[in-house]
Each structure stands twice: as C-alpha cells, then as structure tokens.
Design a protein around this motif. Structure first.
Motif, mmCIF file in Angstrom:
data_model
loop_
_atom_site.group_PDB
_atom_site.id
_atom_site.type_symbol
_atom_site.label_atom_id
_atom_site.label_comp_id
_atom_site.label_asym_id
_atom_site.label_seq_id
_atom_site.Cartn_x
_atom_site.Cartn_y
_atom_site.Cartn_z
ATOM 1 N N SER A 87 7.947 -15.043 0.090
ATOM 2 C CA SER A 87 6.736 -15.817 -0.244
ATOM 3 C C SER A 87 5.479 -15.060 0.187
ATOM 4 O O SER A 87 4.449 -15.135 -0.488
ATOM 5 N N GLY A 88 5.575 -14.316 1.297
ATOM 6 C CA GLY A 88 4.433 -13.539 1.765
ATOM 7 C C GLY A 88 3.997 -12.489 0.752
ATOM 8 O O GLY A 88 2.810 -12.158 0.647
ATOM 9 N N GLU A 89 4.944 -11.961 -0.012
ATOM 10 C CA GLU A 89 4.614 -10.947 -1.027
ATOM 11 C C GLU A 89 3.718 -11.536 -2.115
ATOM 12 O O GLU A 89 2.910 -10.836 -2.707
ATOM 13 N N PHE A 90 3.909 -12.852 -2.362
ATOM 14 C CA PHE A 90 3.082 -13.523 -3.369
ATOM 15 C C PHE A 90 1.755 -13.963 -2.750
ATOM 16 O O PHE A 90 0.689 -13.708 -3.298
ATOM 17 N N GLN A 91 1.854 -14.618 -1.597
ATOM 18 C CA GLN A 91 0.645 -15.168 -0.993
ATOM 19 C C GLN A 91 -0.336 -14.070 -0.563
ATOM 20 O O GLN A 91 -1.530 -14.188 -0.786
ATOM 21 N N ASN A 92 0.193 -13.008 0.040
ATOM 22 C CA ASN A 92 -0.695 -11.944 0.531
ATOM 23 C C ASN A 92 -0.977 -10.876 -0.515
ATOM 24 O O ASN A 92 -1.707 -9.927 -0.250
ATOM 25 N N LYS A 93 -0.358 -11.001 -1.662
ATOM 26 C CA LYS A 93 -0.532 -10.056 -2.779
ATOM 27 C C LYS A 93 0.001 -8.650 -2.472
ATOM 28 O O LYS A 93 -0.356 -7.686 -3.150
ATOM 29 N N THR A 94 0.843 -8.531 -1.447
ATOM 30 C CA THR A 94 1.438 -7.220 -1.163
ATOM 31 C C THR A 94 2.490 -6.867 -2.224
ATOM 32 O O THR A 94 2.779 -5.701 -2.447
ATOM 33 N N GLY A 95 3.027 -7.907 -2.867
ATOM 34 C CA GLY A 95 4.021 -7.673 -3.916
ATOM 35 C C GLY A 95 3.465 -6.888 -5.081
ATOM 36 O O GLY A 95 4.178 -6.129 -5.735
ATOM 37 N N TYR A 96 2.155 -7.046 -5.326
ATOM 38 C CA TYR A 96 1.531 -6.330 -6.440
ATOM 39 C C TYR A 96 1.585 -4.815 -6.222
ATOM 40 O O TYR A 96 1.516 -4.041 -7.168
ATOM 41 N N PHE A 97 1.653 -4.425 -4.960
ATOM 42 C CA PHE A 97 1.678 -2.997 -4.629
ATOM 43 C C PHE A 97 3.036 -2.383 -4.970
ATOM 44 O O PHE A 97 3.134 -1.201 -5.256
ATOM 45 N N LEU A 98 4.074 -3.223 -4.937
ATOM 46 C CA LEU A 98 5.442 -2.723 -5.127
ATOM 47 C C LEU A 98 6.000 -2.968 -6.523
ATOM 48 O O LEU A 98 6.616 -2.091 -7.117
ATOM 49 N N VAL A 99 5.777 -4.191 -7.019
ATOM 50 C CA VAL A 99 6.515 -4.627 -8.214
ATOM 51 C C VAL A 99 6.180 -3.819 -9.466
ATOM 52 O O VAL A 99 7.028 -3.640 -10.328
ATOM 53 N N GLY A 100 4.965 -3.289 -9.544
ATOM 54 C CA GLY A 100 4.579 -2.514 -10.731
ATOM 55 C C GLY A 100 5.188 -1.123 -10.778
ATOM 56 O O GLY A 100 4.862 -0.338 -11.656
ATOM 57 N N ASN A 101 6.064 -0.820 -9.842
ATOM 58 C CA ASN A 101 6.703 0.501 -9.793
ATOM 59 C C ASN A 101 8.099 0.453 -10.431
ATOM 60 O O ASN A 101 8.657 -0.629 -10.613
ATOM 61 N N PRO A 102 8.681 1.616 -10.729
ATOM 62 C CA PRO A 102 10.013 1.612 -11.364
ATOM 63 C C PRO A 102 11.108 1.258 -10.356
ATOM 64 O O PRO A 102 11.887 2.122 -9.949
ATOM 65 N N ILE A 103 11.119 0.033 -9.952
ATOM 66 C CA ILE A 103 12.111 -0.439 -8.984
ATOM 67 C C ILE A 103 12.510 -1.858 -9.367
ATOM 68 O O ILE A 103 11.659 -2.665 -9.751
ATOM 69 N N ARG A 104 13.800 -2.122 -9.289
ATOM 70 C CA ARG A 104 14.281 -3.468 -9.615
ATOM 71 C C ARG A 104 13.830 -4.432 -8.519
ATOM 72 O O ARG A 104 13.791 -4.073 -7.343
ATOM 73 N N ARG A 105 13.587 -5.659 -8.917
ATOM 74 C CA ARG A 105 13.234 -6.661 -7.911
ATOM 75 C C ARG A 105 14.401 -6.888 -6.955
ATOM 76 O O ARG A 105 14.200 -7.170 -5.784
ATOM 77 N N SER A 106 15.618 -6.748 -7.471
ATOM 78 C CA SER A 106 16.780 -6.941 -6.603
ATOM 79 C C SER A 106 16.787 -5.897 -5.482
ATOM 80 O O SER A 106 17.176 -6.196 -4.355
ATOM 81 N N SER A 107 16.312 -4.683 -5.773
ATOM 82 C CA SER A 107 16.250 -3.651 -4.730
ATOM 83 C C SER A 107 15.243 -4.047 -3.653
ATOM 84 O O SER A 107 15.467 -3.814 -2.459
ATOM 85 N N ILE A 108 14.130 -4.622 -4.082
ATOM 86 C CA ILE A 108 13.116 -5.071 -3.116
ATOM 87 C C ILE A 108 13.706 -6.186 -2.247
ATOM 88 O O ILE A 108 13.596 -6.165 -1.016
#
Lengths: 315, 289
Positions: free
Chosen positions: B99-120
């Motif tokens: 939830s912190g990845e969404f609330q703090n917007k840190t997820g935006y730094f990772l998700v746009g990269n060539p990586i599966r969400r399952s790996s994250i």
C-alpha cells in the motif's frame, strides 16, 4: 525503427470514459508532443503504455509488442517518467539509479559510468551521495529524468517532464530532449507548455475528452488549425535591434506573407499562407535578404492558436 | 517466471524475473536497514527480551523450577513472547509494504520498468521476511543465552520444534499482512486492519466461536499458531476438552479446542498460500491512478 502504437485503446472508470478508442501510430526518431486539457486522457494514455493501468479495450504496443501481454519485452527499450514518482527517501540518487540500472540489466562494467553520466546530464553531481528524502520536488524530478535515461532507451515516455523544475531546469530538460532526438530516439511527451512543445517537438497529437483530435507535424497542425485555418506563423530572431532602416516593407511584400508584426526590438512574427512549402521558401528569402536573422521557428503562439481552436473548453 | 535473458541494442542484458526478485529484495533490505521502523522494532525486541531476562533473574524458581528445568524455562520465555514478536514483525515490515508504494508514489519509480509486478511483490516479501528473521534471530540468541546461563547447553527438542513452528507462523503472518497491504491503497488503513486482526481480532473470534457457537475455530491464524506454545506441554494437550458444570454432566458445558500439530501446520500453510496468491493477484490487478 522505434515505434509506439495505440490500437483502439480505451479506458473506462465505471461510466467515465477516460480514453476512447485511441488509435495512433508513431514511428521513427522524433519528438511528439501530446497535448490536451486537464483530464483529457494524456496521463491515462502514458500509464497504459507503461502498465500502470490496464486497458478496458484495445492494445498498447511498443515496438510491436503488447505492453499488457509481455511487459518485460515491451518496456525493455522504453524509459518513462510518469507523474513525478517518489524515490525511497533513505536512498541516494546513486543507489536509486543503481537499482534501476540493475533491473534494466545495464552491464556491470558500464553501470557506474552510465549512472555518473545520467547524474551529470541532469546536473546533480553535487547531490549524488545525499539522501533523496532531503531533496526538493525539482531535484527529485531531475533524478527521475536521469532514471528514464539510464538504460539509453530507444523510446522515452515523458509525462510533463518539466513539472516542478525552475526555469533553468526546464531549459536543461528541453536541451536533453533535443539531444536525444539527435541520438535517434522516439520521444512521446505530454505537456501543458505550448512554447516548450513548439521548441522541442516535431509532431503533435491533441486529445480531448479521451478522443484524439489531430496528429500531424507541428507545421501542418498549425497551418490547418491556427488563425483562419490557412495561415502559419513563424518567429524570427535578429542579431541587431530593429531600427527605421529595417526592411519590414520588403518582408511584407514577399509572396504569401500576410502580415509582419514586431514582437520586441529583436524579434518579428511573420504570418504567411502556403504551408510547409511556403515556409521553406520564406526561410531562404529571408536569409537572402541578409537582415541579420539568427533564428527562424514555428511560432508557439500559432500552436496556442491551434490549441484554442481545437479545444473549446477544459474541465 | 520466465527464465529468458535478453540482450538489448544498448548492450543491456535484461535479468531474468527471478534475478529481478533478488534485486528488489536487496534494495528493500537496504531501505529497511535505514528505516526508523527497523530500529524501533529492534528496540521493542530488545525490550521484550530484557523484561523476560529480568523476570527469569528475579522469579526464576517459579518460572523454571528449582533446580531450573529446560522445558518450563523455554516454554515461558519462547511461548510468552515469540507470537508477539512475529505479529510486530508482520505489521512493521508487511503492513504497508505494498500500500505504501501507492500512497507514497514510490511504485511509480519501479512499475514503469521492464519488471513483472510479481517480481516486485515477491522481492518485497523476501526483504520483509529477512528483516523479520533478523528480529527473530536477536530474540532467539538472547533466549538461548539466558537458557545456557541458567540451565546449561541442553536444548529440549520441543524448543527446536517451537522455533520451526514460529518461523512457519511468521511466513503465514507476512503473507497475511501483504494481502491486506495489496487490498488497500492507504498505508495507515492496511496497518490498522492487520494490527487489529493479528493482535485482538483472531483471539476474539476464537473465543466467541468456541464458547458461543461451539465450533472449532480452524479458520483463524491465531488458532493454528497455538501449536507454538502447546508443543511445550507434555503430553501434548487433548484436541477437545469438554467440562460440564453441575447436573451430573447435564449442566452447561465449556469446550476447549486445541489444534493438533498437523492441524496447526496445515492452517498456517494454507493461510500463507491463500493470502500470498490473493495478495499477488490483487497487486497484479491494482492500478496506479
């Protein structure tokens, strides 16, 4: 050749249509400005291209690969900056970029060099070992830009990249984008800053209420849709200040020129008809007149005119 | 996960999804080591260990017997606090991991990269488990230190079993908190829900279901984790104990349910498997908007 393609791309949030059947294909090394009012669907489109949201219908293809079917492969050659991401506050820029470099598979032997280069490109050398938590919004945005450049991608998706930057920072980002164009990159950039788009983009796509209104070269779009629809505007810069001896009358008499207006002591705005062909001959005519012309570019105000003609209201 | 390795035009070699899990885990652990919450939880673990050490030193006879016996000592030390430390670890490291990845917007730094969400997701889970294991390790070392000092180096097999069960409980509790962390976008809400459920909610459900509905609460994680303390009782307690009050056996009855060891293990493993899969699916579907 790098390519981006939206095929009937649609995104609904309940009954609200954020993006409606967007079909758009962009190919080659160029910079495409993505324009539209707030809520038009610009960020939605970019998020669909980066798997941050899923389409209700249609496909987002990068280099012909569906982002939602094979994200890793599709995004391998694509860097992005969407909505000013936050970085873990405990990380330094070097650590944050190192993580992205590892994820993207930047080889170990060049990783350090690429990170240093990316940091240098966004002028953050003095801050590379400081914790990101203490950075201003603009400084974080610089690191985000560095992160999108790190793996030297063929395609860059930028969502209002100059947000939060000071005027110098904005100018530096524009220079980065221009230098990327020279390195055969495809840049798809949303922006509200029309002069910025005029300055760096070769083509523009305009969107409103989730629908694509136009996609063409900057010159064609401004020619078709600005003013009376038949004229374009260029701005020329002069080496010397205008005086009484300046041949404004001679410029006005060039075939196709509709009007010549003085913007300030060193800049003129010339409205003309005849599209790109006329723009080309106008440039050579002006150069032949030896009036001290040091710049010649399609007017940002022409794009603004176009924008206001095409987009009648905002949310 | 795909094992393929691809070489790009820029000379980059995209790591496999499994390698990307390792990268995420490594940087998440670095982030934990620099976070205030890691040191707060370390302080809590040391405080709990210190209080138990103090209690053993001053009330040793009543706790471990005279002369001190290994089994009651470890039953008290481990059985009393290990559950609590597991819950704290799960909440501190898993409560807002997603939830912190969404609330703090840190997820935006990772998700746009060539990586599966399952790996994250898996990378973050491994990092949370590693940080939790460090806490459990600190507690175990202090517990063993006390045991060696008061009793000697003999370690009862029940203690080894209890440690194994505690680790399985930790895995299940982290799966559970990650699920709620994926369910909500608000960090504080996901933490609050997991704290309430793990600290009070499940125990309350156990009590209500057992005493009012007279059903075995096999569906709560706290019931399954009961094997951690029960394993110290010799012989292992009966699965069902019914006590009648008056009336020659016809009066009101009170039933106590104790999970058997296989039952407790199955409950915890199923909790982990279900919540991990559901949490992962939720994160895969969740949108950054």
């Amino acid at each position: 050749m790098p390519s981006l393609e939206a095929v009937n791309l649609t995104k609904n949030y309940g009954k609200f249509v954020a993006l409606s059947n967007l079909s758009l294909k962009i190919e080659g090394s160029k910079c495409v400005g993505f324009l539209g009012p707030n809520g038009a669907g610009k960020t939605t489109t970019l998020k669909l291209f980066t798997d941050m949201i899923r389409p209700s219908q249609g496909k987002a293809l990068i280099n012909g690969i569906s982002v939602h079917e094979n994200k890793r492969l599709a995004l391998e050659h694509c860097g992005s900056l969407i909505e000013s991401p936050e970085i873990y506050p405990s990380f330094t820029p070097k650590e944050a970029l190192s993580m992205i470099a590892e994820i993207r598979g930047v080889p170990h032997d060049v990783r350090e060099k690429r990170i240093e280069e990316a940091i240098a490109e966004v002028k953050m050398e003095d801050w590379k070992d400081k914790k990101v938590g203490k950075f201003s919004k603009g400084m974080k945005q610089r690191i985000n830009i560095a992160s999108s450049l790190l793996s030297e991608p063929d395609i860059l998706l930028l969502d209002e990249p100059t947000t939060g930057l000071d005027p110098r920072g904005m100018s530096e980002v524009r220079d980065i984008v221009k230098s990327l164009k020279k390195r055969n990159r495809l840049i798809f950039m949303s922006s509200h800053l029309l002069p910025e788009v005029s300055d760096v983009c070769d083509e523009v796509a305009m969107i409103d209420h989730g629908k694509l209104l136009v996609y063409d070269t900057l010159s064609n779009v401004t020619t078709k849709f600005s003013g009376d629809g038949n004229s374009s505007i260029v701005e020329i810069g002069l080496a010397r200040a205008l005086d009484d001896s300046f041949p404004i009358g001679s410029i006005s008499s060039i075939t196709g020129v509709v009007s010549v207006d003085k913007m300030d002591s060193r800049n003129l705005r010339i409205k003309f008809s005849g599209g790109l062909e006329k723009q080309e001959t106008l440039l050579s005519d002006l150069a032949a007149m030896k009036i001290g012309m040091i710049s010649f570019r399609a007017s940002g105000s022409a794009l603004e005119d176009t924008y206001l003609n095409l987009i009648k209201d905002t949310l | 996960m795909t094992q393929q390795t691809q070489t790009s035009l820029e000379g980059n070699i995209l790591p496999t999804s499994i390698a990307q899990v390792g990268i995420i885990a490594r940087y998440e652990i670095l982030n934990y080591f620099r976070s205030r919450r890691f040191f707060i939880l370390l302080a809590i673990t040391l405080l709990i260990s210190g209080l138990l050490t103090f209690a053993i030193a001053y009330e040793g006879d009543s706790i471990a017997g005279s002369p001190p016996q290994a089994l009651p000592f470890y039953a008290t030390y481990w059985g009393f606090a290990s559950n609590l430390i597991v819950v704290f670890c799960a909440v501190f490291f898993g409560g807002d991991a997603i939830s912190g990845e969404f609330q703090n917007k840190t997820g935006y730094f990772l998700v746009g990269n060539p990586i599966r969400r399952s790996s994250i997701y898996v990378g973050k889970w491994i990092a949370a488990l590693t940080a939790s294991l460090i806490m459990m390790g600190v507690f175990t070392v202090i517990c063993l230190g006390n045991g060696f000092y008061w009793i000697g180096t003999s370690i009862p097999t029940q203690f080894v079993e209890a440690i194994s069960f505690t680790l399985i409980y930790l895995v299940a509790a982290l799966g559970f908190t990650f699920f709620f962390s994926s369910l909500f976008k608000s960090s504080s809400f996901s933490i609050l829900v997991t704290v309430v459920l793990l600290l009070f909610g499940f125990s309350l459900i156990d009590t209500v279901v057992t005493n009012l509905i007279h059903v075995e609460p096999w569906f709560t994680l706290s019931y399954g984790s009961g094997i951690i303390s029960n394993v110290f009782t010799i012989p292992y307690p009966q699965h069902i104990t019914t006590v009648s009050f008056g009336g020659g056996g016809r009066g009101p009855t009170l039933t106590e349910y104790i999970p058997t060891i296989p039952e407790g293990l199955i409950i915890m493993v199923i909790y982990f498997a279900l919540t991990a899969i559901l949490g992962l699916l939720l994160f895969e579907r969740k949108e950054f908007n």
